[in-house]
Design a protein around this motif. Structure first.
Motif, short mmCIF file in Angstrom:
data_model
loop_
_atom_site.label_atom_id
_atom_site.label_comp_id
_atom_site.label_asym_id
_atom_site.label_seq_id
_atom_site.Cartn_x
_atom_site.Cartn_y
_atom_site.Cartn_z
N ARG A 79 40.14 -37.28 56.63
CA ARG A 79 39.20 -38.37 56.36
C ARG A 79 38.49 -38.14 55.04
O ARG A 79 37.46 -38.72 54.76
CB ARG A 79 38.17 -38.47 57.49
N ILE A 80 39.06 -37.26 54.24
CA ILE A 80 38.46 -37.02 52.94
C ILE A 80 38.64 -38.27 52.09
O ILE A 80 39.69 -38.88 52.10
CB ILE A 80 39.15 -35.82 52.25
N SER A 81 37.61 -38.62 51.36
CA SER A 81 37.71 -39.78 50.48
C SER A 81 38.84 -39.59 49.49
O SER A 81 39.05 -38.50 48.97
CB SER A 81 36.38 -39.95 49.74
N HIS A 82 39.59 -40.64 49.21
CA HIS A 82 40.70 -40.53 48.28
C HIS A 82 40.36 -40.98 46.87
O HIS A 82 41.24 -41.24 46.07
CB HIS A 82 41.92 -41.30 48.82
N ARG A 83 39.08 -41.06 46.57
CA ARG A 83 38.70 -41.39 45.19
C ARG A 83 38.99 -40.20 44.30
O ARG A 83 38.42 -39.15 44.48
CB ARG A 83 37.21 -41.71 45.12
N THR A 84 39.86 -40.37 43.37
CA THR A 84 40.14 -39.26 42.47
C THR A 84 40.09 -39.73 41.03
O THR A 84 40.84 -39.28 40.17
CB THR A 84 41.56 -38.69 42.73
N LYS A 86 39.14 -40.05 37.24
CA LYS A 86 38.66 -39.08 36.27
C LYS A 86 37.16 -39.27 36.20
O LYS A 86 36.67 -40.37 36.12
CB LYS A 86 39.28 -39.35 34.89
N HIS A 87 36.45 -38.17 36.21
CA HIS A 87 35.01 -38.26 36.34
C HIS A 87 34.34 -38.35 34.99
O HIS A 87 34.66 -37.58 34.10
CB HIS A 87 34.52 -37.01 37.08
N PRO B 45 44.27 -35.35 48.22
CA PRO B 45 44.07 -35.00 46.81
C PRO B 45 43.81 -33.52 46.54
O PRO B 45 43.28 -33.17 45.49
CB PRO B 45 42.83 -35.84 46.46
N PRO B 63 38.93 -32.74 44.14
CA PRO B 63 38.09 -33.44 43.15
C PRO B 63 36.70 -33.62 43.77
O PRO B 63 36.60 -33.93 44.96
CB PRO B 63 38.80 -34.79 42.98
N LEU B 65 34.63 -35.91 43.60
CA LEU B 65 34.42 -37.26 44.14
C LEU B 65 35.08 -37.45 45.49
O LEU B 65 34.71 -38.35 46.24
CB LEU B 65 34.90 -38.31 43.14
N SER B 66 36.08 -36.63 45.82
CA SER B 66 36.67 -36.68 47.15
C SER B 66 35.75 -36.02 48.17
O SER B 66 35.79 -36.34 49.35
CB SER B 66 38.02 -35.96 47.18
N PRO B 69 31.47 -38.92 47.01
CA PRO B 69 31.73 -39.99 46.03
C PRO B 69 30.55 -40.26 45.10
O PRO B 69 30.72 -40.84 44.04
CB PRO B 69 32.02 -41.22 46.90
N ILE B 95 37.36 -35.95 31.48
CA ILE B 95 36.77 -34.79 32.16
C ILE B 95 36.97 -34.95 33.65
O ILE B 95 36.63 -35.97 34.23
CB ILE B 95 35.24 -34.71 31.87
N LEU B 96 37.54 -33.91 34.26
CA LEU B 96 37.78 -33.89 35.70
C LEU B 96 36.96 -32.76 36.30
O LEU B 96 36.87 -31.68 35.71
CB LEU B 96 39.28 -33.66 35.94
N ALA B 97 36.33 -33.00 37.43
CA ALA B 97 35.56 -31.93 38.09
C ALA B 97 36.16 -31.64 39.46
O ALA B 97 36.36 -32.55 40.27
CB ALA B 97 34.09 -32.35 38.22
N ARG B 143 33.77 -33.02 55.79
CA ARG B 143 33.79 -33.72 57.07
C ARG B 143 35.09 -33.40 57.79
O ARG B 143 36.14 -33.37 57.19
CB ARG B 143 33.65 -35.22 56.87
N PRO B 145 38.24 -34.08 60.18
CA PRO B 145 39.00 -35.25 60.65
C PRO B 145 38.74 -35.45 62.13
O PRO B 145 38.57 -34.51 62.88
CB PRO B 145 40.46 -34.88 60.41
#
Lengths: 90, 155
Positions: A79-84, A86-87, B45, B63, B65-66, B69, B95-97, B143, B145
């Motif tokens: 259930r991890i968010s799939h937003r990837t 580029k930040h 991801p 990532p 954001l995963s 968010p 830039i990727l974190a 979190r 599953p």
């Protein structure tokens, strides 16, 4: 915890071998100078926390069943968010 | 394509474009300056950071954001300078974190949001940047599953 006040230019002595001097106070923080024997390790506290965390993280796949460890990340159940995206930095 | 020996993936071929330089290594792994980033579709991801020099050293990462968010990167001026970002546009600047994950036997994995791996994808250079604020934990729980999110207000 021992709490003391120092002004810029003032020092603390720890044991026989260590001196901490408050060099300068600025809005970006206090500039601190440390005189200690070469073998004394001086670290920012958060760096030590991250060293330990990285050491732990590095062991992740070591303990036995990699497949089992990765199960929690498998596409089907995650259930991890799939937003990837580029930040972009704030 | 060059080959690399890995403990968990056996012998792998990789593309030079997947190799990232870590000029400062990582805290506790200061000698590790080159990692290949491996992505496996089934585990997306998730990103595996495999050391090019030590077959048994492989970090798991997500990532940021995963994990969260709403995460916003905050780099110290030293880290920004170390990555040579001064001249670069910061918006969409490649830039990727990533957050390194720790596995805990019997408990959910946690992500290090206090010190993300900040990657300049254009220069293929990265470092671990420790946040100056206290906003995020080095052990942010992921979190699990199957667990329903907590209802807020009327469900």
């Amino acid at each position: 915890m021992l709490v003391l006040r120092r002004r810029a230019g003032e020092s603390l002595l720890i044991g026989d071998d260590i001196e901490i001097e408050l060099l300068e106070l600025t809005p970006q923080g206090a500039k601190i100078g440390i005189r200690a024997p070469r073998e004394t390790v001086v670290l920012r506290k958060e760096l030590k926390i991250i060293q330990e965390q990285n050491t732990h993280a590095a062991r992740g796949l070591e303990s036995g069943d990699v497949g089992q460890a990765l199960k929690q990340f498998s596409r089907n159940t995650s259930r991890i968010s799939h937003r990837t995206d580029k930040h972009s930095e704030s | 394509m060059p080959l690399i020996e890995t403990k968990y993936f056996g012998t792998m071929s990789y593309e030079d474009e997947s190799v990232f330089d870590f000029p400062y290594g990582l805290p506790a792994f200061e000698e590790e300056k080159r990692f290949v980033f491996i992505e496996i579709a089934e585990y997306a991801p998730l990103v595996f950071l495999q050391s090019l020099t030590r077959p048994s050293l492989c970090f798991l990462a997500l990532p940021v954001l995963s994990v969260d968010p709403d995460y916003r990167l905050e780099l110290s001026s030293e880290d920004r300078a170390a990555l040579e970002l001064e001249g670069q546009s910061e918006r969409g600047g490649g830039i990727l974190a990533l957050a390194l994950l720790s596995l805990h036997d019997g408990f959910p994995a946690t992500a290090n949001l206090m010190a993300p791996i900040v990657v300049d994808t254009r220069m293929r250079r990265a470092l671990q940047a420790i946040r100056m604020d206290r906003r995020y934990s080095h052990q942010h729980p992921l979190r699990q599953p199957g667990i329903a999110p907590v209802c807020e207000g009327v469900c």
